[in-house]
Design an enzyme around this catalytic site. Sequence first.
Site, PDB file in Angstrom:
ATOM      1  N   SER A  59      -4.149  -4.074   6.412  1.00  0.00           N
ATOM      2  CA  SER A  59      -4.462  -4.549   4.619  1.00  0.00           C
ATOM      3  C   SER A  59      -3.934  -5.592   4.300  1.00  0.00           C
ATOM      4  O   SER A  59      -4.395  -5.754   3.773  1.00  0.00           O
ATOM      5  CB  SER A  59      -2.040  -3.912   4.397  1.00  0.00           C
ATOM      6  OG  SER A  59      -1.516  -4.799   5.457  1.00  0.00           O
ATOM      7  N   LYS A  92       1.405  -9.951   5.155  1.00  0.00           N
ATOM      8  CA  LYS A  92       1.333  -9.913   3.806  1.00  0.00           C
ATOM      9  C   LYS A  92       1.549 -11.189   3.141  1.00  0.00           C
ATOM     10  O   LYS A  92       1.743 -12.275   4.058  1.00  0.00           O
ATOM     11  CB  LYS A  92       2.559  -8.992   3.497  1.00  0.00           C
ATOM     12  CG  LYS A  92       2.831  -7.797   3.633  1.00  0.00           C
ATOM     13  CD  LYS A  92       1.792  -7.003   3.606  1.00  0.00           C
ATOM     14  CE  LYS A  92       2.425  -5.640   3.965  1.00  0.00           C
ATOM     15  NZ  LYS A  92       0.446  -4.843   4.174  1.00  0.00           N
TER      16      LYS A  92
END
Length: 197
Positions: free
Chosen positions: A35, A75
């Site tokens: 990700s 993230k």
Amino acid sequence: MRKFIKEWGPFTLLITAIVLLRLFIFIPVQVDGHSMDPTLAEGDRLIMVKTAKIQRFDIVVADETEDGQTKQVVKRVIGMPGDTIAYNNDVLTVNGEEVDEAYLDAYKEKFTQDKLQSTYSYSPLFQELAAQATAFTTDADGQANFTVQVPEGQYYLLGDDRIVSKDSREVGTFAESAIAGEVKFRFWPLSSIGFIS
């Protein structure tokens, strides 16, 4: 006893300081998944700082809870508490002001060229997701134009590889208490060692 303290005191203090720093400030973490490609790769080992003040575009480690299970994810902070975040065909605006996401340029260019098909050659699933995408950054419903109001005390976190990242678009915003700290340094692999900017 004085002789022992004189000889071993500084060493004992040093070891104690290292242990305390390791327990409470500098925490090693590992990237799991794709990700954050290409900024961070799967298996990268990082140092997270617990006490860092969170700012927009910082890369953070957060606790994500789904189906009663909690795991740590890496993230990037896109939305701060109270922000209005909007994407319009891969252009980000924050509180009405256009903001550049230069760290996405390489993958956005590849998306324009071949919808990341050569980049995702290792994963037929990722190739399928990219082929169906109308933009590099879409919401959970596949819309290229969307707006999010970030609640007070919450953060909107996205992965850099927007096609494959499971992030705030699906799981919602993250409370400040769910953010464990900021990623500051990569120590593995040795070829990529250095501070994370």
